[in-house]
Design a protein around this motif. Structure first.
Motif, PDB file in Angstrom:
ATOM      1  N   TYR A   1     188.909  48.380 -41.612  1.00  0.00           N
ATOM      2  CA  TYR A   1     190.015  49.249 -42.052  1.00  0.00           C
ATOM      3  C   TYR A   1     191.154  49.296 -41.048  1.00  0.00           C
ATOM      4  O   TYR A   1     192.024  50.160 -41.125  1.00  0.00           O
ATOM      5  N   GLY A   2     191.134  48.343 -40.091  1.00  0.00           N
ATOM      6  CA  GLY A   2     192.306  48.162 -39.257  1.00  0.00           C
ATOM      7  C   GLY A   2     192.201  48.675 -37.832  1.00  0.00           C
ATOM      8  O   GLY A   2     192.826  48.136 -36.932  1.00  0.00           O
ATOM      9  N   VAL A   3     191.401  49.700 -37.618  1.00  0.00           N
ATOM     10  CA  VAL A   3     191.282  50.291 -36.283  1.00  0.00           C
ATOM     11  C   VAL A   3     190.457  49.370 -35.381  1.00  0.00           C
ATOM     12  O   VAL A   3     189.519  48.735 -35.841  1.00  0.00           O
ATOM     13  N   THR A   4     190.834  49.256 -34.103  1.00  0.00           N
ATOM     14  CA  THR A   4     189.996  48.520 -33.156  1.00  0.00           C
ATOM     15  C   THR A   4     189.103  49.519 -32.434  1.00  0.00           C
ATOM     16  O   THR A   4     189.589  50.493 -31.864  1.00  0.00           O
ATOM     17  N   PHE A   5     187.804  49.282 -32.522  1.00  0.00           N
ATOM     18  CA  PHE A   5     186.857  50.257 -31.968  1.00  0.00           C
ATOM     19  C   PHE A   5     186.884  50.298 -30.447  1.00  0.00           C
ATOM     20  O   PHE A   5     187.025  49.273 -29.790  1.00  0.00           O
ATOM     21  N   GLN A   6     186.714  51.518 -29.909  1.00  0.00           N
ATOM     22  CA  GLN A   6     186.436  51.671 -28.478  1.00  0.00           C
ATOM     23  C   GLN A   6     184.914  51.638 -28.313  1.00  0.00           C
ATOM     24  O   GLN A   6     184.236  51.039 -29.130  1.00  0.00           O
ATOM     25  N   ASP A   7     184.366  52.330 -27.313  1.00  0.00           N
ATOM     26  CA  ASP A   7     182.915  52.313 -27.124  1.00  0.00           C
ATOM     27  C   ASP A   7     182.235  52.894 -28.360  1.00  0.00           C
ATOM     28  O   ASP A   7     182.555  54.017 -28.757  1.00  0.00           O
ATOM     29  N   ILE A   8     181.302  52.155 -28.932  1.00  0.00           N
ATOM     30  CA  ILE A   8     180.558  52.663 -30.091  1.00  0.00           C
ATOM     31  C   ILE A   8     179.072  52.361 -29.894  1.00  0.00           C
ATOM     32  O   ILE A   8     178.708  51.470 -29.132  1.00  0.00           O
ATOM     33  N   GLY A   9     178.259  53.106 -30.613  1.00  0.00           N
ATOM     34  CA  GLY A   9     176.813  53.038 -30.352  1.00  0.00           C
ATOM     35  C   GLY A   9     175.996  52.305 -31.394  1.00  0.00           C
ATOM     36  O   GLY A   9     174.778  52.488 -31.455  1.00  0.00           O
ATOM     37  N   LEU A  10     176.626  51.456 -32.215  1.00  0.00           N
ATOM     38  CA  LEU A  10     175.863  50.821 -33.288  1.00  0.00           C
ATOM     39  C   LEU A  10     174.768  49.898 -32.762  1.00  0.00           C
ATOM     40  O   LEU A  10     173.615  49.972 -33.180  1.00  0.00           O
ATOM     41  N   LYS A  11     175.139  48.999 -31.844  1.00  0.00           N
ATOM     42  CA  LYS A  11     174.137  48.046 -31.336  1.00  0.00           C
ATOM     43  C   LYS A  11     173.001  48.784 -30.626  1.00  0.00           C
ATOM     44  O   LYS A  11     171.830  48.444 -30.791  1.00  0.00           O
ATOM     45  N   THR A  12     173.374  49.802 -29.849  1.00  0.00           N
ATOM     46  CA  THR A  12     172.345  50.584 -29.144  1.00  0.00           C
ATOM     47  C   THR A  12     171.405  51.223 -30.155  1.00  0.00           C
ATOM     48  O   THR A  12     170.187  51.262 -29.963  1.00  0.00           O
ATOM     49  N   ALA A  13     171.977  51.745 -31.248  1.00  0.00           N
ATOM     50  CA  ALA A  13     171.143  52.385 -32.274  1.00  0.00           C
ATOM     51  C   ALA A  13     170.241  51.360 -32.958  1.00  0.00           C
ATOM     52  O   ALA A  13     169.061  51.630 -33.212  1.00  0.00           O
ATOM     53  N   LEU A  14     170.772  50.175 -33.237  1.00  0.00           N
ATOM     54  CA  LEU A  14     169.959  49.130 -33.870  1.00  0.00           C
ATOM     55  C   LEU A  14     168.813  48.693 -32.951  1.00  0.00           C
ATOM     56  O   LEU A  14     167.679  48.512 -33.394  1.00  0.00           O
ATOM     57  N   GLU A  15     169.120  48.540 -31.653  1.00  0.00           N
ATOM     58  CA  GLU A  15     168.067  48.169 -30.687  1.00  0.00           C
ATOM     59  C   GLU A  15     166.992  49.258 -30.643  1.00  0.00           C
ATOM     60  O   GLU A  15     165.795  48.963 -30.605  1.00  0.00           O
ATOM     61  N   ALA A  16     167.439  50.521 -30.668  1.00  0.00           N
ATOM     62  CA  ALA A  16     166.477  51.637 -30.616  1.00  0.00           C
ATOM     63  C   ALA A  16     165.600  51.648 -31.863  1.00  0.00           C
ATOM     64  O   ALA A  16     164.396  51.918 -31.788  1.00  0.00           O
ATOM     65  N   ALA A  17     166.200  51.342 -33.009  1.00  0.00           N
ATOM     66  CA  ALA A  17     165.422  51.302 -34.252  1.00  0.00           C
ATOM     67  C   ALA A  17     164.407  50.171 -34.194  1.00  0.00           C
ATOM     68  O   ALA A  17     163.255  50.312 -34.614  1.00  0.00           O
ATOM     69  N   LYS A  18     164.835  49.042 -33.641  1.00  0.00           N
ATOM     70  CA  LYS A  18     163.948  47.883 -33.566  1.00  0.00           C
ATOM     71  C   LYS A  18     162.766  48.169 -32.636  1.00  0.00           C
ATOM     72  O   LYS A  18     161.633  47.764 -32.900  1.00  0.00           O
ATOM     73  N   ALA A  19     163.034  48.904 -31.554  1.00  0.00           N
ATOM     74  CA  ALA A  19     161.985  49.204 -30.569  1.00  0.00           C
ATOM     75  C   ALA A  19     161.081  50.351 -31.036  1.00  0.00           C
ATOM     76  O   ALA A  19     160.009  50.563 -30.487  1.00  0.00           O
ATOM     77  N   HIS A  20     161.510  51.096 -32.043  1.00  0.00           N
ATOM     78  CA  HIS A  20     160.736  52.264 -32.491  1.00  0.00           C
ATOM     79  C   HIS A  20     159.427  51.800 -33.141  1.00  0.00           C
ATOM     80  O   HIS A  20     159.429  50.846 -33.919  1.00  0.00           O
ATOM     81  N   PRO A  21     158.306  52.486 -32.835  1.00  0.00           N
ATOM     82  CA  PRO A  21     157.019  52.067 -33.436  1.00  0.00           C
ATOM     83  C   PRO A  21     157.061  52.037 -34.966  1.00  0.00           C
ATOM     84  O   PRO A  21     156.314  51.280 -35.592  1.00  0.00           O
ATOM     85  N   HIS A  22     157.946  52.822 -35.552  1.00  0.00           N
ATOM     86  CA  HIS A  22     158.051  52.827 -37.011  1.00  0.00           C
ATOM     87  C   HIS A  22     158.348  51.427 -37.550  1.00  0.00           C
ATOM     88  O   HIS A  22     157.791  51.016 -38.565  1.00  0.00           O
TER      89      HIS A  22
END
Ligand SMILES: Cc1cc2nc3c(=O)[nH]c(=O)nc-3n(C[C@H](O)[C@H](O)[C@H](O)COP(=O)(O)OP(=O)(O)OC[C@H]3O[C@@H](n4cnc5c(N)ncnc54)[C@H](O)[C@@H]3O)c2cc1C
Lengths: 747, 285
Positions: A408-429
């Motif tokens: 949508y045009g905005v350039t992101f600053q620091d965001i936590g998507l990759k960190t959240a995906l890594e955390a989900a991947k590491a979660h025992p669930h």
């Protein structure tokens, strides 16, 4: 140092989990909600509503009703003016229908009487002559040429040929060469989805008490997410000066965006003005369903191209939303949010809104985003299945990061998507084994978060305690968070701070509590107000010590000489400075009336396991995990509460909640029996993982957390159901009859 | 509106002769209907204080359950639960813990809902309803009480005083299952009750199957019971049971479920309930 620059700091209060200040009142029943206030001489009001989906109002005859015993006032649209402003006019017409009723439940008239029975009898005696008109309640039907036109003269300037005049809004976002992108794909999938409207389902129905005096001055007590919004809207409709209308927000029994407009307040004020007595108006649950604002109904096409190894080469989506009977721009937020999670070279989204004979949509947590992302994440999941790829790996491959130009045009600053995906991947669930008829679903989610305007006054009391006065109704535990922020800045215990939400006359304008903005924005204003107060306290200490004010600094809750050159004085605590303040220069307070951008977008990742009964289509949510970036969690309990609450509401939306309209255009399920919100036993414990990637736009790194959490559940559940049932579903809610039908069709 | 607490059955019957009189048991249907405006009785006759109406007593090896006994009280009666687990589980499915403290099996029956959870298992159990009225007492098979949605066969001045669940032979068991989209607080989309008596070798000797929510009233499906007699619930027997149930369904198509969904699920539930009843009767699945 710039104000919003982040320092590495050891928080003392922020990040702990103290008891919330409003908790005891709420669990003991002492808290005052919208319907809890009464006034001497008060009348009760009831609203007469349209029994038709669409009709012309030929005549409203109130003469019989007016003469009934106990009836003190009756109002219709004729008692109000015609506002110039189109949006205000729509709001007014939604509160009291003008020349047409546009949906089942649309208010036509209202009565104020001495008793509920008298008011009810008066409603029955009002004679409305309608001329029924053809209606349309489905978004796709409403867009087609020849559909009944809900409102004349409101069509978008360039409605494409073959479409209806019901099409009122359009937007387009994206960048890159789609054709070239799709040419690079090994797999292209194109799917269409449909979702039904859902309701916020807050426990407390809309309620207010209005009192207008013979001098034209008014007072209004109501449950709302924004007392200033209520004041501006009501003052506009009733042609009053804002200064003459005081609006006090009550304690609020849930809002979720649904209390960011008015439905009854102008009506109660008009009745009170006419009757010369206070008027209480409380909606019933039936009225809340029929005539307050649910979400949009949506119909979405998504096309995605992907390489064999999971890189998205091009993505396109068309989103058709209906926000009911008045124009609205929710499709814009959907079109912006759809692909926000991904770093794409070629992406395009088109948003459309069409009018239908449904109640006027109002925000529901991240308006527009859940249904858009539901469609996108659903297609992604099917592509992962088809290409044999891991769903988290594919998202990591494409995930947006710092520097990504968003769709949508905005350039992101620091965001936590990759960190959240890594955390989900590491979660025992994520690696737990699944049994037969069970499936695991995953989805990313995104919300913009807003900043906006807020006012805060922080008063230092002479006994060393502190009051924070602010203008944003607390719908998620914000008074606790604001008190914690004040305590952190001032260096005093949390228990010494009390935060109060004030009426419109007691503090300056504050935008409505929405957009997940309050902990971010009011928190920011509180930090500024606290720093102003500590500066003043440093100056008092400096005066007492006879040194320069800038030779004093605020450390650990006390004024202290700044460095050895400033002189040797023992620290002077807030309590000591406060105790003598009236003799050292007067009361001490800090203020902040400001506006802020930099709210910091928030991403989340949800995981869920579902079991489908292949013989009945019954679904059971077995396990649910929410991972979300909070930037900095001020009070982790309330952050987790937001994460769990959004997940619970999203589960309802995905599985059983829906607005059901009959052929006659009437709502068939205006009650909690057939509008199926999940009950406690329908939900598993919802596990939470808070990720903290600080928002560079806030001194503590805070991001809004209230809305992102309702975005991923729709697709996470749909993906889990599709995998468990062995057949992909493209429609919400996935109620048992729909699932069973799909399973049986698969054979 | 008048609220009356009669102390004798005769007094209750004469109050019920008045215009727009209505029995109040737990009130979990009646009060909701009054609040929504669906019913506006002139006289409310609270039967909870009549002698014996809150008792569960033994009679000829069976159980007589007073019309004002709550679901929670039934659940706490160990002998009743052991003899008629299916009937009790049907009643216990009603509402929530709070509702269970007030809701009665007789109220569930007299409310006349085709989807009432307490009714199919009573029909499968061959329960007998004791009715008191201006002309005294009479007994009536439970299946003859409901006559259509919201309608029952009681005459003016009559009320249900108690319901008798008959004595159990050896090797008998019953079960009730319903389908709702959620886990509780909902109305059955389909319901099935199965009551079995086994022979010594585990063969089904007697079988009664009743369905709820798939026709204007809860109903006994004789062909469905017949499909089980002489079998040990082998797959063909269960399939025949489901087929018979599906054939008997005459459901409505509404927001709660389509005709095809209700019909299919009624068969599934009957199969599953039969297996549970069989195990409860001591059969080896
Ligand atoms: C939140 C909630 C959830 C519910 N869930 C379920 C559910 O899951 N399944 C279900 O089947 N029902 C459900 N119900 C409906 C209701 O609780 C049951 O039907 C209950 O068994 C009614 O019993 P009662 O004693 O409360 O009846 P009442 O409300 O007292 O009476 C019901 C009707 O029967 C008449 N009546 C009562 N007793 C007699 C009598 N002895 N003789 C003659 N007439 C009589 C009354 O006049 C009235 O018309 C629910 C209700 C609520 C409020």
């Amino acid at each position: 140092m710039a104000f919003d620059q982040q320092q590495k700091r050891d928080f003392k209060v922020v990040g702990t989990r103290p008891v919330r200040p409003d908790g005891i009142d709420k669990v003991t029943g002492r808290a005052m909600y919208g319907a809890d206030l009464s006034a001497p001489g008060m009348l009760v009001a009831r609203v007469l509503r349209s029994p038709h989906a669409h009709a012309k109002i030929v005549k409203i005859d109130i003469s019989k009703a007016e003469g009934l015993p106990g009836v003190k006032a009756i109002v219709t649209s004729a008692d109000l003016g015609r506002p110039e402003d189109e949006a205000l006019r729509d709001t007014q017409d939604n509160c009291l229908a003008y020349d047409k009723v546009l949906y089942d439940g649309h208010p036509v008239a209202a009565v104020a009487a001495t008793t509920p029975e008298a008011a009810k009898a008066a409603l029955a005696a009002i004679e409305v002559t309608y001329e029924k008109l053809p209606h349309v309640t489905d978004v796709d039907a409403a867009m087609k040429a020849g559909a009944p036109v809900v409102l004349d003269g409101r069509a978008y300037e360039e409605v494409p040929a073959g479409w209806s005049q019901n099409v009122t809004n359009h937007c387009e976002f994206g960048h890159g060469d789609l054709e070239a992108g799709f040419a690079k794909a090994d797999l292209i999938l194109e799917r269409s989805f449909k979702t039904e409207a859902t309701h916020q389902g807050y426990i407390e129905p809309h309620a207010c008490l209005a009192s207008v005096g013979p001098d034209g001055r008014g007072e209004l007590w109501c449950c709302t997410q924004g007392q200033y919004m209520v004041r501006e809207t009501c003052a506009g409709i009733l042609e009053m000066d804002a200064s003459q209308l005081k609006v006090t927000p009550s304690e609020i029994g849930g809002g979720f965006g649904g209390k960011t407009t008015v439905f009854i307040e102008p009506v109660a004020l008009a009745l009170s003005r006419k009757a010369g007595r206070p008027v209480k108006l409380v909606m019933t649950r039936d009225e809340v369903f029929r005539a307050s604002g649910p979400t949009i109904q949506s119909s979405t096409d998504v096309k995605i191209g992907m390489t064999r190894d999971g890189r998205i080469t091009a993505a396109e989506a068309t989103l058709r939303y209906s926000g009911g009977c008045y124009p609205n721009m929710t499709c814009m937020m959907g079109a912006q949010a759809a692909f926000a999670a991904y770093d794409l070279d070629a992406v395009r989204t088109y948003g459309w809104n069409a009018l239908t004979n449904r109640p006027k949509e109002i925000s529901y947590r991240a308006p527009g985003a859940p249904t858009a992302i539901y469609a996108v994440e659903n297609v992604l999941d099917e592509m992962c299945q088809e290409l044999g790829l891991d769903p988290i790996d594919v998202r990591l491959t494409n995930a947006a990061d710092k520097g990504t130009k968003s769709s949508y045009g905005v350039t992101f600053q620091d965001i936590g998507l990759k960190t959240a995906l890594e955390a989900a991947k590491a979660h025992p669930h994520y690696s737990a084994p699944l049994g037969p008829n069970q499936g695991r679903g995953l989805s990313c989610g995104f919300w913009f978060n807003f900043g906006g305007n807020s006012s805060v006054t922080l008063s230092v009391n002479t006994d060393g305690t502190v009051n924070v006065t602010e203008g944003n109704p607390d719908i998620g535990g914000s008074r606790a968070s604001i008190s914690m922020i004040a305590a952190e800045e001032l260096g005093i215990p949390y228990e010494h701070v009390r935060t109060l939400v004030a009426d419109t006359a007691s503090i300056g304008h504050s935008d409505t509590t929405d957009g997940s903005r309050v902990t971010f924005m009011v928190g920011l204003a509180t930090i500024k107000a606290a720093r102003e107060a500590t500066q003043k306290m440093c100056a008092r200490a400096a005066a007492i010590w006879g040194i320069e004010p800038d030779a004093v600094e605020w450390i650990d809750g006390a004024a202290q000489p700044a460095g050895p050159n400033a002189g040797k004085f023992p620290p002077m605590s807030l309590a000591e400075i406060a105790a003598t303040s009236l003799k050292t220069g007067g009361p001490i307070a800090g203020h902040c009336e400001s506006t802020a951008d930099g709210a910091g977008v928030s991403f989340g990742v949800h995981l869920c396991d579902i079991e489908v009964d292949p013989e009945t289509g019954f679904t059971k949510v077995l396990r649910y995990t929410v991972v979300q970036d909070a930037g900095k969690a001020i009070h982790p309990d309330y952050v987790e509460g937001q994460m769990q609450g959004g997940a619970a509401q999203g589960i309802g939306w995905a599985l059983n909640e829906e607005y059901i309209y009959g052929e006659d255009g009437l709502l068939q399920n205006p009650g909690f029996l057939d509008y199926r919100i999940p009950v406690a036993s329908d939900l598993p414990p919802i596990d939470t993982v808070i990720v903290e990637v600080p928002n560079p736009g806030h001194p503590y790194g805070v991001r809004g957390v209230g809305e992102t959490s309702i975005v991923p559940p729709l697709a996470a559940i749909a993906n889990a159901v599709s995998r468990a049932a062995g057949v992909r579903l493209h429609e919400l809610p996935m109620s048992p009859p729909k699932i069973l039908k799909a399973v049986m069709a698969k054979g | 509106m008048r609220y009356a607490i009669p102390k004798t059955a005769a007094e209750a019957a004469s109050l019920l002769m008045e215009e727009a009189a209505r029995v109040l048991a737990g009130g979990t249907d009646l009060l909701v209907q009054m609040k929504s405006g669906a019913r506006s009785p002139e006289v409310i006759v609270d039967i909870k204080h009549l002698p014996g109406l809150r008792d569960i007593s033994r009679e000829d090896g069976g159980f007589r359950i007073g019309a004002a006994v709550s679901g929670a009280e039934m659940q706490e009666h160990a002998d009743l639960v052991a003899a008629w687990p299916g009937v009790v589980e049907g009643v216990n499915l009603i509402g929530s813990t709070q509702i269970q403290g007030r809701a009665t099996m007789a109220g569930n029956l007299c409310n006349g809902s085709p989807a009432a959870d307490g009714v199919p298992a009573q029909i499968a159990a061959q329960a007998v309803v004791r009715i008191v009225g201006p002309k005294g007492e009479r007994d009536c098979p439970v299946a003859e009480i409901p006559t259509g949605p919201g309608k029952i066969s009681l005459g003016r001045g009559e009320f249900v005083a108690s319901i008798l669940l008959p004595a159990r032979p050896e090797r008998s068991g019953d079960a009730y299952l319903r389908f709702i989209p959620r886990t509780e607080m909902d109305i059955a989309v389909a319901g099935a009750a199965v009551n079995l008596v086994l022979a010594a070798d585990g063969t089904v000797d007697q079988a009664r199957v009743a369905l709820g929510a798939v026709a204007p009233t809860a109903m006994l499906v004789e062909e469905a019971g017949a499909a089980l007699v002489g079998t040990k619930l082998e797959q063909p027997a269960l399939d025949a049971l489901a087929k018979a149930c599906e054939a008997a369904c005459k459901p409505i198509d509404d927001k709660r479920g389509t005709v095809e969904f209700r019909t299919h699920v009624a068969g599934v539930l009957a199969r599953r309930a039969a297996r549970i009843a069989y195990v409860r009767a001591g059969g080896r699945a």
